[in-house]
Design a protein around this motif. Structure first.
Motif, mmCIF file in Angstrom:
data_model
loop_
_atom_site.group_PDB
_atom_site.id
_atom_site.type_symbol
_atom_site.label_atom_id
_atom_site.label_comp_id
_atom_site.label_asym_id
_atom_site.label_seq_id
_atom_site.Cartn_x
_atom_site.Cartn_y
_atom_site.Cartn_z
ATOM 1 N N ILE A 44 0.785 -1.160 0.151
ATOM 2 C CA ILE A 44 -0.102 0.245 0.087
ATOM 3 C C ILE A 44 0.864 1.246 -0.092
ATOM 4 O O ILE A 44 1.817 1.206 0.653
ATOM 5 N N VAL A 45 0.709 2.213 -0.884
ATOM 6 C CA VAL A 45 1.140 3.425 -1.093
ATOM 7 C C VAL A 45 0.200 4.673 -0.713
ATOM 8 O O VAL A 45 -0.815 4.852 -1.475
ATOM 9 N N ASN A 46 0.272 5.265 0.359
ATOM 10 C CA ASN A 46 -0.331 6.324 0.709
ATOM 11 C C ASN A 46 0.228 7.589 -0.193
ATOM 12 O O ASN A 46 1.226 8.019 -0.191
ATOM 13 N N MET A 51 -7.445 13.225 4.093
ATOM 14 C CA MET A 51 -8.469 12.195 4.044
ATOM 15 C C MET A 51 -8.736 11.419 2.675
ATOM 16 O O MET A 51 -8.856 11.945 1.716
ATOM 17 N N PRO A 52 -8.555 9.755 2.726
ATOM 18 C CA PRO A 52 -8.533 9.286 1.693
ATOM 19 C C PRO A 52 -9.997 9.251 1.183
ATOM 20 O O PRO A 52 -10.717 9.086 1.810
ATOM 21 N N TYR A 68 -2.921 2.023 -4.365
ATOM 22 C CA TYR A 68 -2.436 3.410 -3.907
ATOM 23 C C TYR A 68 -3.839 3.969 -3.315
ATOM 24 O O TYR A 68 -5.003 3.903 -3.775
ATOM 25 N N ILE A 69 -3.520 4.979 -2.191
ATOM 26 C CA ILE A 69 -4.691 5.334 -1.507
ATOM 27 C C ILE A 69 -4.396 6.845 -1.646
ATOM 28 O O ILE A 69 -3.405 7.434 -1.663
ATOM 29 N N SER A 70 -5.449 7.482 -2.068
ATOM 30 C CA SER A 70 -5.529 8.613 -2.796
ATOM 31 C C SER A 70 -6.528 9.617 -2.177
ATOM 32 O O SER A 70 -7.760 9.111 -1.780
ATOM 33 N N GLN A 71 -6.380 11.051 -2.117
ATOM 34 C CA GLN A 71 -7.357 12.020 -1.648
ATOM 35 C C GLN A 71 -8.158 12.693 -2.633
ATOM 36 O O GLN A 71 -9.108 13.262 -2.397
ATOM 37 N N ILE A 72 -7.997 11.824 -4.142
ATOM 38 C CA ILE A 72 -8.951 12.258 -4.947
ATOM 39 C C ILE A 72 -10.011 11.303 -4.826
ATOM 40 O O ILE A 72 -9.737 10.098 -5.033
ATOM 41 N N SER A 73 -11.218 11.891 -5.372
ATOM 42 C CA SER A 73 -12.280 10.808 -5.517
ATOM 43 C C SER A 73 -12.265 9.860 -6.661
ATOM 44 O O SER A 73 -11.483 10.173 -7.483
#
Length: 87
Positions: A44-46, A51-52, A68-73
């Motif tokens: 996992i890559v933040n 806020m994710p 990949y954890i993203s802050q973009i919807s």
């Protein structure tokens, strides 16, 4: 083409397996297990510490997956990806 996931992270759109809304999908048992397993494997890559809102599953080298954890919807990422393929 490449898809910008936030901050300084881009991925090749050919490597994308799926783009998921984190709030709606992370309540499911299978998704929780998948994310837990990915975290244990250090896959996992933040992308950001905000806020994710989404997670993106990509195929990696040696057939492993990177999440990949993203802050973009998820909706915005899907739209960007679709526009990349059109343009």
């Amino acid at each position: 083409m490449y898809l910008h996931l936030g901050e300084n992270t881009v991925v090749c759109d050919k490597d994308i397996i799926g783009i998921f809304d984190i709030e709606n999908t992370s309540v499911g048992k299978n998704t929780k297990e998948f994310l837990r397993s990915s975290a244990q494997k250090n896959n996992i890559v933040n992308v950001s510490y905000e806020m994710p809102k989404s997670f993106i599953v990509c195929s990696g080298k040696n057939k492993s997956e990177t999440v990949y954890i993203s802050q973009i919807s998820a909706a915005t990422l899907r739209k960007r990806n679709r526009l990349n393929k059109i343009g």
